[in-house]
Write an enzyme that holds these catalytic residues in place. Sequence first.
Site, PDB file in Angstrom:
ATOM      1  N   SER A 136     -23.879 -85.254  34.378  1.00 33.72           N
ATOM      2  CA  SER A 136     -23.750 -86.673  34.713  1.00 33.72           C
ATOM      3  C   SER A 136     -24.676 -87.061  35.849  1.00 33.72           C
ATOM      4  O   SER A 136     -24.949 -86.272  36.745  1.00 33.72           O
ATOM      5  CB  SER A 136     -22.310 -86.990  35.131  1.00 33.72           C
ATOM      6  N   LYS A 190     -16.430 -83.568  30.941  1.00 37.07           N
ATOM      7  CA  LYS A 190     -17.449 -84.625  30.989  1.00 37.07           C
ATOM      8  C   LYS A 190     -16.984 -85.843  30.202  1.00 37.07           C
ATOM      9  O   LYS A 190     -17.213 -86.994  30.615  1.00 37.07           O
ATOM     10  CB  LYS A 190     -18.783 -84.097  30.441  1.00 37.07           C
ATOM     11  N   HIS A 193     -14.636 -87.638  32.323  1.00 35.77           N
ATOM     12  CA  HIS A 193     -15.449 -88.301  33.358  1.00 35.77           C
ATOM     13  C   HIS A 193     -15.917 -89.658  32.837  1.00 35.77           C
ATOM     14  O   HIS A 193     -15.817 -90.681  33.500  1.00 35.77           O
ATOM     15  CB  HIS A 193     -16.646 -87.416  33.726  1.00 35.77           C
ATOM     16  N   ASN A 194     -16.437 -89.659  31.616  1.00 36.12           N
ATOM     17  CA  ASN A 194     -16.942 -90.913  31.050  1.00 36.12           C
ATOM     18  C   ASN A 194     -15.817 -91.899  30.799  1.00 36.12           C
ATOM     19  O   ASN A 194     -15.996 -93.109  30.965  1.00 36.12           O
ATOM     20  CB  ASN A 194     -17.714 -90.638  29.751  1.00 36.12           C
ATOM     21  N   GLU A 197     -15.200 -93.435  33.950  1.00 35.35           N
ATOM     22  CA  GLU A 197     -16.349 -94.340  34.171  1.00 35.35           C
ATOM     23  C   GLU A 197     -16.106 -95.686  33.470  1.00 35.35           C
ATOM     24  O   GLU A 197     -16.316 -96.757  34.055  1.00 35.35           O
ATOM     25  CB  GLU A 197     -17.601 -93.642  33.631  1.00 35.35           C
TER      26      GLU A 197
HETATM   27  C1  6PG Z   1     -23.373 -90.083  32.963  1.00 34.12           C
HETATM   28  C2  6PG Z   1     -23.189 -91.216  31.981  1.00 34.12           C
HETATM   29  C3  6PG Z   1     -24.002 -90.974  30.752  1.00 34.12           C
HETATM   30  C4  6PG Z   1     -24.219 -92.183  29.897  1.00 34.12           C
HETATM   31  C5  6PG Z   1     -22.984 -92.663  29.205  1.00 34.12           C
HETATM   32  C6  6PG Z   1     -23.039 -94.114  28.829  1.00 34.12           C
HETATM   33  O1  6PG Z   1     -22.369 -89.468  33.281  1.00 34.12           O
HETATM   34  O2  6PG Z   1     -24.491 -89.870  33.397  1.00 34.12           O
HETATM   35  O3  6PG Z   1     -21.841 -91.297  31.613  1.00 34.12           O
HETATM   36  O4  6PG Z   1     -23.423 -89.913  30.084  1.00 34.12           O
HETATM   37  O5  6PG Z   1     -24.803 -93.212  30.650  1.00 34.12           O
HETATM   38  O6  6PG Z   1     -22.860 -91.901  28.039  1.00 34.12           O
HETATM   39  O7  6PG Z   1     -22.006 -94.315  27.939  1.00 34.12           O
HETATM   40  P1  6PG Z   1     -21.858 -95.621  27.096  1.00 34.12           P
HETATM   41  O8  6PG Z   1     -23.169 -95.922  26.438  1.00 34.12           O
HETATM   42  O9  6PG Z   1     -20.799 -95.281  26.100  1.00 34.12           O
HETATM   43  O10 6PG Z   1     -21.463 -96.681  28.074  1.00 34.12           O
END
Ligand code: 6PG
Length: 485
Positions: A136, A190, A193-194, A197
């Site tokens: 990430s 991970k 984590h998302n 996010e």
């Molecule tokens: C990270 C981000 C990366 C990516 C996401 C965006 O941890 O660096 O999460 O993995 O920017 O996959 O996800 P979406 O396109 O689903 O918003």
Amino acid sequence: MSSSESTSGSAQIGVTGLAVMGSNIARNFARHGYTVAVHNRSIAKTDALLAEHGHEGDFVRSETVAEFVAALERPRKVLIMVKAGAATDAVIEELAEAMDDGDIIIDGGNALYTDTIRREKAMRERGLHFVGAGISGGEEGALHGPSIMPGGPAESYESVGPLLEEISAHVEGVPCCTHIGPDGAGHFVKMVHNGIEYSDMQLIGEAYQLLRDGLGRSAVEIAEVFDEWNKGDLDSFLVEITAAVLRQSDAKTGQPLVDVIRDEAEQKGTGRWTVKSALDLGVPVTGIAEAVFARALSGSVDLRRTTTGLASGKLNGSPDDAGKFVEDVRQALYASMILAYAQGFDQIQAGSAEYNWNVNPSGVATIWRGGCIIRAKLLDPIRDAFDEAPNLASLITAPFFRSAIESAIDSWRRVVVAATQLGIPIPGFSSALSYYDALRTERLPAALTQGLRDYFGAHTYGRIDADPGQKFHTLWSGDRTEVPA
Ligand code: 6PG
């Protein structure tokens, strides 16, 4: 397996898949003094990387997979940075064909953890090591230090761990990289984590909309509020960049950029995976689910075209005390974010139990403190809470978070009431508050649900005055007496 058992090169690591993330990670390794073999399906990308950044360190150019593999010292370590799914499978297959016993394939993409479990098993059976590593931090993180969540065999971490730790972000000298657990553990963490996010971004969006539509503040004025917030408890990467995005003005129109961007959130799928997995595990990650649904709703353009302007009922005007309202929103955001992390960690612990991964939640909090998208000041007390009680039932029961929520709760309720009266949608704030209220409520309406299930389907229920395992049924269509089930 390769027939050229004796071939061995000098590169300590190989990176295949040289789009921006892959290129930046390759550069990061090179800048740390490693000799990096680089490979891409189309040689143009490899050459572009070498032309622009070749001077940053030692790269070994390769045109074919055979050349690429031959350039690596043993045991070979290859990091794959390609699109998740079929493209990853294709690259793994090609590499596996060319590699030898004990070599290590690291998948640094956003792979679905069940794919990683499958791939790890398949590679193990072929004598190779497979490490599914969540990475990430976006493009900047990849170059300057991401947060890395490697799964796979503990034995392979011994050889790839030091390299990954070195290129990861560091907070107070501690690398933001640790071995998460076997097979799919790294990609699972991970994925969560998302999910967090998504939840954090939804909550930030709601706070923004409350200040915009509730108080009539401009994007630049709201940027100032976020800047202020970022100096306190809410200190985090996402709050920091919110101020930057809100402050950006559009060169074409002179408007704030945020006012000319279409309000249709897209998604690549990791948030959806998190919710699907949570449904299977039975973990209520309500904030993450609301965030995924909110993106879907925003993207339902045709539907929204027909529903915009439907009756609102009588709405309140702006809150009287703007300063107090801003502070209430800050507190509501903080409390809701605590819940987002709490739910995410619940899911990690449930996944860990389901798959016997033995994930250390304090270790996860530690490596999320830097490099990743959800890095936040909040992760220090989260780490401390799990250090003190690794089997904590929920983060919100830890003394720090108990009292943080106690301080925020009145503001939080006021914001949910005010938003409802203003007609501003706040699925994140309100579902987090309902989740919290449900957890602290002594008796939930689930007793009635059980009664109804028993009525129409003889599904039985437990009694408060009997052993938890004992089940009963009421003869609803008979004389309505109760019988043991
Ligand atoms: C990270 C981000 C990366 C990516 C996401 C965006 O941890 O660096 O999460 O993995 O920017 O996959 O996800 P979406 O396109 O689903 O918003």
